[in-house]
Design an enzyme around this catalytic site. Structure first.
Site, PDB file in Angstrom:
ATOM      1  N   ASN A   1      -4.172   4.626   0.771  1.00  0.00           N
ATOM      2  CA  ASN A   1      -2.884   5.151   1.357  1.00  0.00           C
ATOM      3  C   ASN A   1      -2.487   6.554   0.858  1.00  0.00           C
ATOM      4  O   ASN A   1      -1.414   7.095   0.958  1.00  0.00           O
ATOM      5  CB  ASN A   1      -1.694   4.242   1.094  1.00  0.00           C
ATOM      6  CG  ASN A   1      -0.601   4.134   2.149  1.00  0.00           C
ATOM      7  OD1 ASN A   1      -1.036   4.490   3.331  1.00  0.00           O
ATOM      8  ND2 ASN A   1       0.318   3.912   1.962  1.00  0.00           N
ATOM      9  N   ARG A   2      -3.488   7.507   0.365  1.00  0.00           N
ATOM     10  CA  ARG A   2      -3.389   8.699   0.005  1.00  0.00           C
ATOM     11  C   ARG A   2      -4.684   9.583   0.636  1.00  0.00           C
ATOM     12  O   ARG A   2      -4.881  10.801   0.517  1.00  0.00           O
ATOM     13  CB  ARG A   2      -3.293   9.045  -1.356  1.00  0.00           C
ATOM     14  CG  ARG A   2      -2.128   8.474  -2.295  1.00  0.00           C
ATOM     15  CD  ARG A   2      -0.989   9.357  -1.981  1.00  0.00           C
ATOM     16  NE  ARG A   2       0.201   8.519  -2.690  1.00  0.00           N
ATOM     17  CZ  ARG A   2       0.610   7.323  -2.614  1.00  0.00           C
ATOM     18  NH1 ARG A   2       0.308   6.380  -1.692  1.00  0.00           N
ATOM     19  NH2 ARG A   2       1.666   6.961  -3.320  1.00  0.00           N
TER      20      ARG A   2
ATOM     21  N   HIS B   1      -4.067  -1.709  -0.288  1.00  0.00           N
ATOM     22  CA  HIS B   1      -3.924  -1.820  -1.584  1.00  0.00           C
ATOM     23  C   HIS B   1      -4.191  -3.237  -2.261  1.00  0.00           C
ATOM     24  O   HIS B   1      -3.535  -4.057  -1.874  1.00  0.00           O
ATOM     25  CB  HIS B   1      -2.599  -1.533  -2.249  1.00  0.00           C
ATOM     26  CG  HIS B   1      -1.922  -0.089  -2.000  1.00  0.00           C
ATOM     27  ND1 HIS B   1      -0.833   0.483  -1.714  1.00  0.00           N
ATOM     28  CD2 HIS B   1      -3.083   1.095  -2.088  1.00  0.00           C
ATOM     29  CE1 HIS B   1      -1.103   1.877  -1.919  1.00  0.00           C
ATOM     30  NE2 HIS B   1      -2.156   2.240  -1.690  1.00  0.00           N
ATOM     31  N   ALA B   2      -5.497  -3.213  -2.982  1.00  0.00           N
ATOM     32  CA  ALA B   2      -6.101  -4.402  -3.175  1.00  0.00           C
ATOM     33  C   ALA B   2      -5.090  -5.508  -3.949  1.00  0.00           C
ATOM     34  O   ALA B   2      -5.301  -6.745  -3.700  1.00  0.00           O
ATOM     35  CB  ALA B   2      -7.385  -4.015  -4.276  1.00  0.00           C
ATOM     36  N   ARG B   3      -4.336  -4.980  -4.926  1.00  0.00           N
ATOM     37  CA  ARG B   3      -3.672  -5.988  -5.494  1.00  0.00           C
ATOM     38  C   ARG B   3      -2.441  -6.592  -4.698  1.00  0.00           C
ATOM     39  O   ARG B   3      -1.612  -7.525  -5.544  1.00  0.00           O
ATOM     40  CB  ARG B   3      -3.087  -5.406  -6.918  1.00  0.00           C
ATOM     41  CG  ARG B   3      -1.989  -4.368  -6.578  1.00  0.00           C
ATOM     42  CD  ARG B   3      -1.739  -3.404  -8.001  1.00  0.00           C
ATOM     43  NE  ARG B   3      -0.579  -2.539  -7.805  1.00  0.00           N
ATOM     44  CZ  ARG B   3      -0.541  -1.397  -8.705  1.00  0.00           C
ATOM     45  NH1 ARG B   3      -1.436  -1.542  -9.700  1.00  0.00           N
ATOM     46  NH2 ARG B   3       0.356  -0.518  -8.651  1.00  0.00           N
ATOM     47  N   GLU B   4      -2.125  -6.137  -3.749  1.00  0.00           N
ATOM     48  CA  GLU B   4      -0.928  -6.518  -2.924  1.00  0.00           C
ATOM     49  C   GLU B   4      -1.431  -7.783  -1.984  1.00  0.00           C
ATOM     50  O   GLU B   4      -1.354  -7.874  -0.885  1.00  0.00           O
ATOM     51  CB  GLU B   4      -0.455  -5.090  -2.001  1.00  0.00           C
ATOM     52  CG  GLU B   4       0.150  -4.305  -2.966  1.00  0.00           C
ATOM     53  CD  GLU B   4       0.257  -2.906  -2.539  1.00  0.00           C
ATOM     54  OE1 GLU B   4       0.447  -2.872  -1.157  1.00  0.00           O
ATOM     55  OE2 GLU B   4       0.566  -2.112  -3.246  1.00  0.00           O
TER      56      GLU B   4
ATOM     57  N   GLU C   1       7.043  -3.081   3.113  1.00  0.00           N
ATOM     58  CA  GLU C   1       7.050  -3.388   1.655  1.00  0.00           C
ATOM     59  C   GLU C   1       7.562  -4.779   1.468  1.00  0.00           C
ATOM     60  O   GLU C   1       8.971  -5.078   1.701  1.00  0.00           O
ATOM     61  CB  GLU C   1       7.775  -2.536   0.600  1.00  0.00           C
ATOM     62  CG  GLU C   1       7.183  -1.115   0.409  1.00  0.00           C
ATOM     63  CD  GLU C   1       6.009  -0.959  -0.313  1.00  0.00           C
ATOM     64  OE1 GLU C   1       5.667  -2.009  -0.793  1.00  0.00           O
ATOM     65  OE2 GLU C   1       5.486   0.166  -0.516  1.00  0.00           O
TER      66      GLU C   1
ATOM     67  N   ARG D   1      -5.854  -1.354  -7.350  1.00  0.00           N
ATOM     68  CA  ARG D   1      -5.131  -0.893  -6.262  1.00  0.00           C
ATOM     69  C   ARG D   1      -6.191  -0.049  -5.035  1.00  0.00           C
ATOM     70  O   ARG D   1      -6.024  -0.392  -4.051  1.00  0.00           O
ATOM     71  CB  ARG D   1      -3.920   0.065  -6.664  1.00  0.00           C
ATOM     72  CG  ARG D   1      -3.646   0.888  -5.554  1.00  0.00           C
ATOM     73  CD  ARG D   1      -2.030   1.619  -6.360  1.00  0.00           C
ATOM     74  NE  ARG D   1      -1.776   2.859  -5.510  1.00  0.00           N
ATOM     75  CZ  ARG D   1      -0.720   2.898  -4.992  1.00  0.00           C
ATOM     76  NH1 ARG D   1       0.235   1.974  -4.592  1.00  0.00           N
ATOM     77  NH2 ARG D   1      -0.380   4.092  -4.219  1.00  0.00           N
TER      78      ARG D   1
HETATM   79 ZN   LIG Z   1       0.901  -0.707  -1.465  1.00  0.00          ZN
END
Ligand SMILES: [Zn+2]
Ligand SMILES: *[C@@H]1O[C@H](CO)[C@@H](O)[C@H](O)[C@H]1NC(C)=O
Length: 427
Positions: free
Chosen positions: A258-259, A183-186, A389, A238
């Site tokens: 992630n889906r 997820h890009a923004r993480e 997380e 994301r």
């Molecule tokens: Zn994520």
């Protein structure tokens, strides 16, 4: 279609930095009882709401809301009697402030490090991360192999390191597989992966972790998305950046990595609309970025003892099954290793950070989602597979202050170390 895309490009080009988020607000949501969270999680997509951290029964979440949806969204929260309060009433301004903090940090650390930038000093552009990975591979040729299995949709290399004292040839060694940045923004996820590389090469304080295990570490699964979050109006991107999944993908690129894994793909907690942040893609493994993870899992499957995929945020360690909240036949192992990893992190964490929560992802989040990496890894036979997380933004803005990156990296490494040793004992 092409003309529309060009118009859209022209429209976005006139925005200065973060202007696209003018008028957006962010809200704390919850905590709320499970039944209400289930309803919330089934309707927020209808309001174009972007969830940065999910509300839990015992912890608030944070969401982003577009100007045209404020009134409707607040109305539905009040109808559902879910508590909320403003997190940032001017998202653009908060992002500008984040930028200032990051820039100040950049000047400080560059001065301190003689002009060099390190992945765990600050939030760094892709080039800094890749230079670091390349440099490690050059400096530690006896233990480190750089693998570039494919190019991303936009043509960037996808890279991972194999770290081993026996060149991945000792079939008796368990493998630990860590990835980040799907997820890009993480952004905080990436330094935790590069810190693991650091602790297995430049600063080996736990030699057993290097000698006993082989490691696969992929710090940026989604380099296109990550690079995109560093462009002026895309901080909250994301997904991947593919444009070939749907007739509308040219206007609304990207798939939620992630889906996109082939585990109950496209069934729950997903969208079929390419403009959604949880768009599952046109087919399972439609994305080269998820295929690279899949292939690395399968190539090494008989030896992978532990797989961890890094996300943010919420201070949670989650395991399957994520699509329906049922437990796998290794649930006891998943939970006990999860709890021990969390305890190791909690022992090192700063007092103002929340404690880790451990559990089945669908049950902890009150949100079921199919097609996740950790479920897929477990489904194909990795005995211990988790989503971390990582800790989040606190009250300040949208980035965890960069001065906490080293702290988060170190405490996360403590969790990984415990997880690796326990996984090795159980394997
Ligand atoms: Zn994520
Ligand atoms: C390695 O880590 C230890 C423990 O955190 C630290 O004291 C030491 O300065 C580090 N050494 C290098 C070369 O980074």
């Amino acid at each position: 279609m092409k003309v529309l895309a060009l118009l859209l490009l022209a429209a976005t080009a006139v925005f200065a930095k973060h202007e696209a988020y003018q008028g957006w607000k962010s809200y704390y949501i919850g905590p709320a009882p499970a039944e209400k969270l289930k309803i919330f999680n089934s309707i927020y997509e209808d309001y174009g709401v972007d969830v940065l951290s999910r509300p839990l029964v015992n912890r608030e979440g944070v969401v982003l809301v577009k100007p045209e949806q404020h009134d409707n969204f607040i109305h539905i929260l009040e109808e559902l009697q879910i508590s909320y309060k403003i997190h940032k009433d001017d998202v653009k301004k908060a992002l500008d402030q984040d930028d200032e903090i990051i820039e100040r940090r950049r000047m400080e650390t560059l001065a301190r490090n003689g002009g060099r930038a390190f992945p765990y000093d600050n939030y760094q552009p892709l080039e800094v991360i890749y230079d670091y990975v390349d440099d490690i591979a050059k400096r530690f040729p006896d233990t480190v192999t750089l693998v570039e299995p494919a190019k991303s949709f936009e043509g960037r290399p996808i890279k991972y390191l194999k770290i081993s004292t026996t060149n991945f040839e000792d079939e008796s060694k368990p493998i630990i597989f860590i990835d980040a940045g799907i997820h890009a923004r993480e952004w905080i996820t990436i330094p935790t992966a590069t810190w693991a590389i650091h602790k297995l090469t430049e600063n080996i304080t736990e030699p057993d972790l290097l000698e006993r295990f082989d490691w696969i570490i992929m710090p940026v699964v989604n380099p296109d998305g990550y690079a995109f979050t560093f462009t002026p109006n895309n901080r909250f991107w994301r997904k991947t950046r593919s444009t070939d999944q749907h007739p509308l993908s040219v206007m609304f690129p990207g798939v939620d990595g992630n889906r996109n894994f082939d585990f109950f793909w496209n069934t729950v907690g997903i969208s079929n609309n390419p403009s959604s942040d949880i768009y599952a893609g046109g087919a399972p493994f439609s994305e080269i970025e998820t295929r690279v993870v899949r292939d690395a899992l399968h190539e090494n499957l008989h030896r992978i003892a532990l797989y961890i995929t890094m996300h943010s945020y919420g201070s949670m360690i989650l395991y399957g099954w994520g699509h329906d909240g049922t437990l796998s036949n290794n649930a006891l192992g998943l939970h006990s290793v999860g709890v021990n990893m969390a305890a190791a992190i909690d022992r090192m964490k700063l007092p103002n950070f929340p404690s880790y929560i451990v559990g089945n992802s669908a049950l902890v989040l009150n949100y079921a989602a199919a097609g996740a990496a950790e479920d897929y890894a477990h489904f194909i036979g990795v005995p211990l597979a988790y989503t971390y997380e990582l800790p989040g933004i606190g009250g300040d803005a949208f980035h965890l202050d960069p001065r906490y990156i080293a702290q988060v990296s170190e405490e996360t490494w403590a969790g990984l170390a415990v997880g690796a040793r326990m996984a090795g004992d159980l394997f």
